[in-house]
Design a protein around this motif. Structure first.
Motif, PDB file in Angstrom:
ATOM      1  N   THR A  34       0.865  -1.398   0.112  1.00 40.24           N
ATOM      2  CA  THR A  34      -0.126  -0.159  -0.016  1.00 40.24           C
ATOM      3  C   THR A  34       0.684   1.197  -0.123  1.00 40.24           C
ATOM      4  N   TYR A  35       0.580   2.253  -1.007  1.00 36.39           N
ATOM      5  CA  TYR A  35       1.217   3.660  -0.775  1.00 36.39           C
ATOM      6  C   TYR A  35       0.078   4.502  -0.760  1.00 36.39           C
ATOM      7  N   ARG A  36       0.191   5.477   0.191  1.00 37.17           N
ATOM      8  CA  ARG A  36      -0.585   6.515   0.391  1.00 37.17           C
ATOM      9  C   ARG A  36       0.089   8.074  -0.135  1.00 37.17           C
ATOM     10  N   PHE A  37      -0.669   8.681  -1.034  1.00 34.19           N
ATOM     11  CA  PHE A  37      -0.010   9.804  -1.414  1.00 34.19           C
ATOM     12  C   PHE A  37      -1.123  10.992  -1.070  1.00 34.19           C
ATOM     13  N   THR A  38      -0.721  12.265  -0.854  1.00 35.02           N
ATOM     14  CA  THR A  38      -1.256  13.378  -1.099  1.00 35.02           C
ATOM     15  C   THR A  38      -0.942  14.236  -2.049  1.00 35.02           C
ATOM     16  N   LEU A  39      -1.903  14.795  -2.617  1.00 36.18           N
ATOM     17  CA  LEU A  39      -1.534  15.589  -3.966  1.00 36.18           C
ATOM     18  C   LEU A  39      -1.538  16.938  -3.429  1.00 36.18           C
ATOM     19  N   ARG A  40      -0.761  17.761  -3.775  1.00 34.20           N
ATOM     20  CA  ARG A  40      -0.427  19.233  -3.827  1.00 34.20           C
ATOM     21  C   ARG A  40      -1.645  19.985  -4.061  1.00 34.20           C
ATOM     22  N   PRO A  41      -1.927  21.061  -3.263  1.00 29.91           N
ATOM     23  CA  PRO A  41      -3.211  21.860  -3.977  1.00 29.91           C
ATOM     24  C   PRO A  41      -2.827  22.854  -4.838  1.00 29.91           C
ATOM     25  N   ASN A  42      -3.886  23.484  -5.369  1.00 26.69           N
ATOM     26  CA  ASN A  42      -3.765  24.483  -6.360  1.00 26.69           C
ATOM     27  C   ASN A  42      -2.777  24.269  -7.410  1.00 26.69           C
TER      28      ASN A  42
ATOM     29  N   GLY B 221      -7.098  17.499  -9.612  1.00 28.20           N
ATOM     30  CA  GLY B 221      -7.713  16.720  -8.319  1.00 28.20           C
ATOM     31  C   GLY B 221      -7.303  15.399  -8.451  1.00 28.20           C
ATOM     32  N   VAL B 222      -7.787  14.670  -7.404  1.00 28.55           N
ATOM     33  CA  VAL B 222      -7.339  13.198  -7.017  1.00 28.55           C
ATOM     34  C   VAL B 222      -8.199  12.501  -8.404  1.00 28.55           C
ATOM     35  N   GLU B 223      -9.272  12.786  -8.491  1.00 29.97           N
ATOM     36  CA  GLU B 223     -10.140  12.082  -9.724  1.00 29.97           C
ATOM     37  C   GLU B 223      -9.243  11.903 -11.124  1.00 29.97           C
ATOM     38  N   ASP B 224      -8.404  13.128 -11.329  1.00 30.57           N
ATOM     39  CA  ASP B 224      -7.505  13.108 -12.455  1.00 30.57           C
ATOM     40  C   ASP B 224      -6.494  12.101 -12.456  1.00 30.57           C
ATOM     41  N   VAL B 225      -6.143  11.950 -11.078  1.00 32.84           N
ATOM     42  CA  VAL B 225      -4.848  11.104 -10.975  1.00 32.84           C
ATOM     43  C   VAL B 225      -5.459   9.362 -11.318  1.00 32.84           C
ATOM     44  N   ALA B 226      -6.499   9.353 -10.710  1.00 32.69           N
ATOM     45  CA  ALA B 226      -6.999   7.913 -10.859  1.00 32.69           C
ATOM     46  C   ALA B 226      -7.373   7.585 -12.343  1.00 32.69           C
ATOM     47  N   ALA B 227      -8.059   8.741 -12.814  1.00 34.91           N
ATOM     48  CA  ALA B 227      -8.358   8.535 -14.321  1.00 34.91           C
ATOM     49  C   ALA B 227      -7.181   8.320 -15.204  1.00 34.91           C
ATOM     50  N   SER B 228      -6.090   8.978 -14.740  1.00 37.71           N
ATOM     51  CA  SER B 228      -5.018   9.031 -15.632  1.00 37.71           C
ATOM     52  C   SER B 228      -4.410   7.239 -15.502  1.00 37.71           C
ATOM     53  N   PHE B 229      -4.543   6.695 -14.265  1.00 36.61           N
ATOM     54  CA  PHE B 229      -3.778   5.355 -14.153  1.00 36.61           C
ATOM     55  C   PHE B 229      -4.722   4.339 -14.902  1.00 36.61           C
ATOM     56  N   ARG B 230      -6.069   4.613 -14.934  1.00 39.40           N
ATOM     57  CA  ARG B 230      -6.913   3.632 -15.589  1.00 39.40           C
ATOM     58  C   ARG B 230      -6.817   4.073 -17.216  1.00 39.40           C
ATOM     59  N   ARG B 231      -6.634   5.033 -17.424  1.00 38.90           N
ATOM     60  CA  ARG B 231      -6.315   5.356 -18.923  1.00 38.90           C
ATOM     61  C   ARG B 231      -5.204   4.643 -19.501  1.00 38.90           C
ATOM     62  N   LEU B 232      -4.073   4.413 -18.620  1.00 36.45           N
ATOM     63  CA  LEU B 232      -2.847   3.430 -18.995  1.00 36.45           C
ATOM     64  C   LEU B 232      -3.516   2.368 -19.697  1.00 36.45           C
TER      65      LEU B 232
ATOM     66  N   GLY C  57      -7.865  -1.021  -6.556  1.00 32.30           N
ATOM     67  CA  GLY C  57      -6.394  -0.601  -6.937  1.00 32.30           C
ATOM     68  C   GLY C  57      -6.095   0.644  -6.564  1.00 32.30           C
ATOM     69  N   ILE C  58      -7.082   1.536  -6.748  1.00 27.80           N
ATOM     70  CA  ILE C  58      -6.867   2.790  -6.585  1.00 27.80           C
ATOM     71  C   ILE C  58      -7.944   3.442  -5.726  1.00 27.80           C
ATOM     72  N   GLU C  59      -7.487   4.032  -4.666  1.00 31.59           N
ATOM     73  CA  GLU C  59      -8.624   4.699  -3.718  1.00 31.59           C
ATOM     74  C   GLU C  59      -8.204   6.299  -3.574  1.00 31.59           C
ATOM     75  N   THR C  60      -9.529   7.057  -3.822  1.00 34.76           N
ATOM     76  CA  THR C  60      -9.126   8.250  -3.716  1.00 34.76           C
ATOM     77  C   THR C  60     -10.248   9.102  -2.964  1.00 34.76           C
ATOM     78  N   ASP C  61      -9.841  10.265  -2.102  1.00 28.20           N
ATOM     79  CA  ASP C  61     -10.639  10.905  -1.399  1.00 28.20           C
ATOM     80  C   ASP C  61     -10.384  12.268  -1.577  1.00 28.20           C
TER      81      ASP C  61
ATOM     82  N   THR D 187      -6.009  12.566  -0.971  1.00 28.15           N
ATOM     83  CA  THR D 187      -5.180  11.449  -0.867  1.00 28.15           C
ATOM     84  C   THR D 187      -5.398  10.407  -2.124  1.00 28.15           C
ATOM     85  N   ILE D 188      -4.352   9.863  -2.412  1.00 28.95           N
ATOM     86  CA  ILE D 188      -4.479   8.867  -3.481  1.00 28.95           C
ATOM     87  C   ILE D 188      -3.910   7.426  -2.737  1.00 28.95           C
TER      88      ILE D 188
END
Lengths: 399, 575, 324
Positions: free
Chosen positions: B115-123, B133-144, B177-181, B186-187
């Motif tokens: 498990t790896y937990r990341f916090t996305l920088r703001p702004n 946003g975190v949704e972009d991160v998750a979508a990018s990995f799905r997009r792979l 595989g990916i959880e976002t909040d 967090t991702i």
């Protein structure tokens, strides 16, 4: 009666003496034409006869300076109105060609440039020698074509060579040659590529030139019939050398050279029993390199003997008994001929040893000859005037 | 020819010494940027501005950062996109490990590495103004998986749900595989099994974060919006490409994604390499993508030495020996060729000792786990290796050939047509001939040769080829090229060209990979051991490791070279 | 007229079909030509390979693939390259065409003018040293490979003597669009024009000279001389005009194949993004859609050129007008 003065002979139009043309080949000079001499007067028609390869075209081309093979050697003299043609500079020849001496060729289809119209090409010749505007030149072209008997000359002038029939093309070619009123027209086998009916028309045309245009004609052909019909004088060439020359009627009636006789004999008879085989002359003319030391015709001649093979026989005059009388008779019918010409023409020469030895050749009897007499006053081929022939039945040669 | 290269070599060696000094100056710890051109003073920086003119022979193909596997596009798009992590944008020994980019910090793995937990920088903003946003991160990995990225399988298949995505990309969810909040930004990644290189792989180019609205197919000639200091404003594969400043970029981590100096980067395609060198000499271009052609090395080394950049690449050339076909199914035959080959000649073919080095092992210099050792040289053996390659040992080679009973067999060398490969192929051929084999060379154009040699149906006995790593890691050489799992029979995509499968060495590799999670130093030792074990089996003949030699124009300054990203184009100064 | 046009069209379609089928078959017969691995990327997993195979239709039978490609190329015009995915090949060629046309037209002007001058001069001075040296020059021009000549030209003008007054005007390699900067367009193209023209000058001047010399023995040339025309006029008006027929037909075909992408070595050496360079790239990368499109483009031009040359024949040779 005052002493008959020999009338001043006007200078002949063309006087050729000892014309020799040699081409280089593998280091040696090969003589194609050797010691050809003849004279052509104003308004004369001279026929130059011979087989293919006898050098007739080469002679004509040499006169015009049209031979441009490298290393060609032309010696002798050809005086055209007193101007020496042999060795004349190209620039001056250019001025003579087309305007003073014109030439027409055997195949009018290939002799015209295929990409230009007939009219354009005739205009070109006119404007090359005379200063005329395009309109004036075209007017003259159309007039010329009309004179030559071309129907609808204005439209024909806009046609291309391949669109005309053979006869029309040859008429156009003659029109082009005459466009600048040349004094001498050299016609190199003008009718060979045409069919017989058209042939007759063209020959009529050529014959009429001396009266309508005042031109002399040097007619080159291999067809004895054409010569018989058209020419005043005939010159027979064999293997580059003159075999016989003389007035046509005399030559045809009493050939002095066995070659001439053989040529005449091979004309199919128009009457009498049909021969099984046409008499042909056995063998072939020698290649220029292989000309025998003596008479060129000796290998094929049935009269050949020792004297013939030593050296080429010189031209010796032939005077059959009735010739002088003929000349006199001819002289009374002046026609368009001058007395001097008759005198010149009346001399028949043969390059053979036979006349000197007294052997006479069988004349060729042609009924057609007797029938043919042109209004111009030439009496052709009356056969048995004072000759001691060994005549066989009409048409059968004894050979 | 050798003499010329020797001269060039001398000049370039001196140059290299200088270059090393220069790059050492730039080695910085990530906290305090010593460079005066820090982002803080950015607007008034005198070096800022201008147009950087770049030249490349061929266009790069697709601009999609999750699909493109062409290093030209990677170099150009490094300042266009960011991932959660990044490799440091400075050179030196401290630049070995990944640092945080879009994420705030590099997390420690939890749950035994699963498990790896990341916090996305703001702004943070994309170049079209959207917030990251975190949704972009998750979508990018799905997009792979949806776009069929080449590394989706090799690098990201440990994520839970990845298998399903590989089988049915269109409906990829990566559920579990990916959880976002979004509230805490967090991702969380959940892996099926520990992956020691997962963090490196998150810094890899394909893990770029693009907007969730990016279409789920290869975007081709359009570059999706990115977070970096530049954006692609025009692209015509036949003529060129233009990158301009991203108006929404604000530097957040100078070592991960520094602001760029040039205002515009203009890439022109179409010049051949000779033309490019001349153009740079004339000042018409500032940088060329390709290596300097060998025939210009002398000229450049003597007249433009100050403009040359030479740096190490994780790239080497080698001859893969098919261990399942005669004669190389015999270990002795394989070892014989390793002894007999003249690696110095190979160095000469690549421009001399200044720009290439003989390679005697399967890990190139610069990779973690690299311990110089050479088993197949005069005076050495797999049991008693020497540190450097000295000279070929033909006697030993011939002895081995005799023992292997393979002399006289026919061997076909399948090599690419292009330049240096031809010389190497001929060298191989004559070496094999001197060992008693009947060898011929079959040349194919490189585009065709690479898939051809991978396909077992083509029965290639000896394939001449090269390999480079995506990021510095021993496994990307040893496992990718020699693990049993890398061999896919009847497929054009089987990087284990040697068809080598040794369960013991495989086990060693697995151990080495797992150890990296707990003890990187031990892991490196383990990889070195794998390297030695593999060379003892000699499934390939390593030949040369090369350095990249590029030419910069006279006006260009501040060339920073990192092991991972080569020259940082955004940091070149043209004013 | 209509029927002749339709017949031409039918022939064109037939030719295009034949060429396209041949290119297609050759591509798939080449070992290692299967594009799946290249598109999927190095080390891609088998599932990714399968995805690519389905997406591009490589698992369909060949005739179906052929039909799909033809439909995409001609009807829907959305055929995309395998390498530059997303790049539509037809617009790509359309953008490259003006570059090639600029290159070829300029070179054509130079080579036509120079070869006519050289060939006519050599024929007029046949046998002299001028003739021999001109023909030797022509032979040298034919023998020099165009890419070598181009590289040497670059070496001289871009590298060695770039700073001298002779060549400082030569801009960097590449193409400047005419609409952008006409003077720059011209400067960038002068050297490529000359390099491309050299070989053709050699061929055409030698052919023209041989034609003119052969023609000089023709009957109509003899007539022209007998007409007393000056040798210059005979050579130009009669000889040259007639030999234009062969010249133009040769030129038409050469021009067509060059415009269709035949000047690829010149374009590569000088960095001109024309159709030839596209073809070269397509072949290097084994990019089937682009290969197909460039080959079709070239084929269309050659067929068109044949038709145009036939029409030109009508104008040049009156014998053909009636023979039709």
């Amino acid at each position: 009666m005052p002493a008959e003065t020999i009338p001043m002979l006007p200078a002949p139009l063309l006087e050729v003496r000892d014309l020799c043309v040699s081409f280089p080949s593998r280091g040696r000079m090969i003589p194609i034409v050797e010691h050809v001499s003849f004279t052509l007067g104003e308004r004369d028609i001279l026929g130059l006869v011979g087989e293919s390869g006898s050098g007739k075209s080469v002679t004509a081309m040499a006169l015009m300076g049209l031979i441009d093979s490298p290393g060609v050697q032309i010696t002798g003299s050809a005086l055209f109105r007193g101007q020496e043609l042999v060795g004349l500079a190209q620039k001056q020849l250019l001025r003579l060609r087309g305007s003073e001496i014109a030439m027409i060729f055997q195949d009018p289809m290939t002799a015209f440039t295929p990409v230009y119209t007939i009219g354009w090409q005739i205009d070109e010749q006119i404007r090359a020698h005379e200063r005329l505007s395009r309109k004036q030149a075209r007017a003259r072209t159309v007039e010329l074509l009309a004179d030559m008997g071309v129907p609808d000359p204005a439209r024909t002038a806009d046609r291309y060579p391949h669109q005309l029939s053979g006869g029309l093309r040859q008429r156009a070619m003659i029109a082009m040659a005459l466009s600048c009123n040349p004094s001498l027209l050299i016609a190199d086998e003008p009718t060979t590529a045409l069919d017989v009916t058209v042939q007759a028309q063209i020959l009529d045309l050529i014959r009429s030139l001396r009266s309508t245009y005042g031109s002399s004609v040097l007619l080159i052909t291999h067809d004895m019939g054409v010569v018989a019909e058209t020419c005043d004088t005939t010159l027979v060439l064999y293997s580059g050398r003159v075999a016989e020359t003389g007035p046509t009627d005399a030559l045809f009636a009493h050939p002095g050279h066995p070659y001439t006789a053989a040529l005449l004999a091979s004309i199919p008879p128009l009457d009498g029993p049909r021969p099984h085989r046409l008499p042909a002359i056995a063998g072939a003319p020698p290649a220029p390199l292989e000309r025998p030391a003596g008479c060129a015709f000796a290998p094929r001649c049935s009269y050949a003997h020792e004297t013939c093979r030593d050296a080429p026989p010189p031209l010796v005059p032939l005077v059959p008994a009735g010739q002088a009388g003929q000349a006199g008779q001819a002289g009374q019918n002046t026609g368009a001929q001058s007395a001097a010409n008759i005198q010149q023409q009346s001399a028949q020469f043969a390059a053979c040893v036979l006349p000197a030895e007294g052997t006479l050749l069988l004349p060729r009897l042609l009924e057609a000859d007797t029938a043919m007499s042109s209004p111009g006053g030439i009496i052709l081929g009356l056969s048995d005037q004072g000759i001691q022939p060994m005549l066989s039945s009409a048409g059968e040669p004894p050979l | 020819m050798q003499k010329r290269f020797f001269h060039a070599g001398c000049v370039l060696t001196a140059l290299l010494a200088v270059a090393d000094q220069v790059s050492a100056l730039h080695a910085q710890p990530s906290a305090t940027p010593l460079l005066p051109q820090a982002a803080v003073h950015f607007p008034s920086d005198p070096h800022k501005g201008g147009t950087l003119r770049l030249a490349a022979q061929d266009s790069g193909g697709t601009l999609d950062p999750q699909v493109s596997y062409i290093s030209l596009i990677k170099e150009l798009e490094t300042p266009v996109y960011d991932g959660l992590l990044a490799f440091p944008k400075f050179s030196g020994p401290a630049a070995q490990h990944v640092i945080a980019d879009l994420a705030e910090t590099v997390p420690q793995s939890e749950d035994g590495g699963r498990t790896y937990r990341f916090t996305l920088r703001p702004n943070l903003h994309f170049s079209d103004g959207q917030t990251v946003g975190v949704e972009d991160v998750a979508a990018s990995f799905r997009r792979l998986f949806k776009v069929g990225s080449p590394t989706a399988g090799p690098y990201y298949s440990h994520i839970i749900g990845a298998d399903a995505c590989l089988h049915d990309p269109a409906h990829c969810t990566l559920a579990g595989g990916i959880e976002t909040d979004a509230a805490t930004r967090t991702i969380t990644f959940h892996l099926t099994e520990p992956d020691a290189e997962f963090l490196d792989r998150l810094a890899w180019f394909h893990a770029a974060i693009v907007p969730a609205s990016t279409p789920p197919h290869d975007t081709g000639n359009t570059a999706p919006p990115g977070t970096g200091p530049y954006r692609v404003t025009s692209y015509d594969p036949a003529t060129g490409m233009v990158l301009e400043r991203n108006p929404y970029f604000q530097e957040w981590a100078h070592d991960a994604q520094p602001a760029g100096y040039p205002d515009t980067m203009q890439v022109t395609f179409g010049l051949d390499t000779e033309g490019e060198v001349t153009a740079i000499e004339n000042g018409q271009y500032d940088w060329m993508y390709e290596d300097l052609p060998l025939d210009r090395l002398g000229e450049v080394g003597s007249r433009y030495a100050g403009q040359v950049q030479i740096y190490t690449l994780l790239l080497y050339y080698y001859a893969a020996l098919n261990v399942r076909l005669p004669p190389f199914n015999s270990l002795k035959a394989r070892q014989a060729l390793n002894y007999a080959i003249n690696r110095h000649a190979m160095v000469i073919y690549h421009g001399g000792p200044a720009v290439s080095a003989p390679l005697c092992q399967l890990l190139p210099q610069g990779t973690p786990g690299y311990v110089p050792n050479c088993a197949y040289t005069k005076g050495a053996s797999p049991a008693h290796p020497l540190p450097q390659w000295q000279a070929p040992d033909l006697e030993e080679a011939r002895r081995l050939v005799r023992e292997s009973d393979t002399a006289g067999q026919k061997i076909t060398i399948v090599a690419p047509l292009e330049g240096r490969y031809a010389a190497m192929a001929m060298e191989l051929r004559s070496t094999l001939a001197s060992l008693g084999y009947s060898a011929t060379v079959r040349s194919l154009t490189q585009t065709v040769q690479f898939p051809y040699i991978q396909n077992s149906d083509n029965h290639v006995q000896l394939a001449l080829t090269g390999w480079n790593a995506d990021y510095p890691s021993a496994s990307s050489f040893l496992q990718t090229l020699f693990a049993c799992a890398s061999f896919h029979p009847h497929s054009d995509n089987s990087p284990n060209i040697s068809a080598f499968c040794n369960p013991e060495i495989d086990a060693l590799m697995t151990t080495a990979a797992r150890t990296a999670l707990t003890s990187p130093e031990q892991s490196e030792k383990d990889w070195a051991e794998v390297d030695r074990a593999l060379m003892a089996q000699a499934p390939a003949v390593p030949l040369v490791q090369i350095r990249r030699v590029t030419l910069l124009s006279k006006r260009t300054r501040n060339a920073i070279v990192t092991l991972n990203d080569e020259i940082l184009l955004s940091q070149l100064q043209v004013r | 007229m209509m029927i002749a046009l339709l017949r031409r069209l039918g022939q064109t379609v037939f030719v295009l079909f034949g060429i396209s089928a041949l290119v297609f078959l050759v591509f798939f017969a080449t070992p290692g030509a299967d594009p799946t691995a290249r598109i999927a990327g190095r080390n891609a997993s088998p599932q990714t390979m399968e995805k690519v195979r389905q997406e591009y239709g490589f698992d369909r039978p060949l005739p179906v693939q052929y039909a799909t490609m033809m439909k995409k190329l001609f009807i829907t015009q959305d055929l995309a390259s395998y390498v530059d995915r997303g790049e539509l090949v037809v617009p790509e060629i359309a953008r490259a065409a003006p570059v090639t046309v600029s290159l070829v037209c300029g070179a054509a002007v130079i080579w036509v003018v120079l070869s006519i001058a050289m060939g006519t001069l050599a024929a007029a001075l046949k046998g002299t040293w001028t003739d021999r040296s001109l023909m030797m020059l022509g032979l040298v021009g034919i023998s020099m490979p165009v890419f070598w000549l181009g590289q040497v030209a670059n070496l001289i003008t871009q590298s060695r003597y770039h700073d001298t007054w002779l060549f400082s005007w030569v801009p960097g390699l590449g193409y400047v669009p005419l609409t952008e900067n006409p003077w720059g367009w011209f400067k960038a193209l002068v050297i490529p024009w000359i390099v491309l023209a050299v070989m053709f000058i050699g061929i055409y001047s030698r052919v023209l000279r041989a034609d003119l010399v052969a023609l000089s023995g023709e009957d109509f040339m003899r007539t022209a001389r007998a007409k007393g025309l000056s040798p210059t006029r005979i050579l130009l008006r009669h000889g040259l005009r007639t030999s234009m027929i062969t010249f133009v037909s040769l030129f038409g075909l050469d021009f067509a194949q060059l415009v269709g992408g035949g000047a690829l070595l010149t374009e590569v050496v000088f960095g001109l993004p024309g159709v030839g360079r596209l073809t070269y790239q397509a072949l290097t990368n084994l990019d089937l859609p682009l290969i197909m499109a460039t080959v079709m483009y070239s084929a269309v031009f050659v067929v068109l050129a044949n038709a145009v040359v036939d029409v030109l024949y009508l104008f040049l040779d009156p014998r053909v007008r009636d023979a039709r």
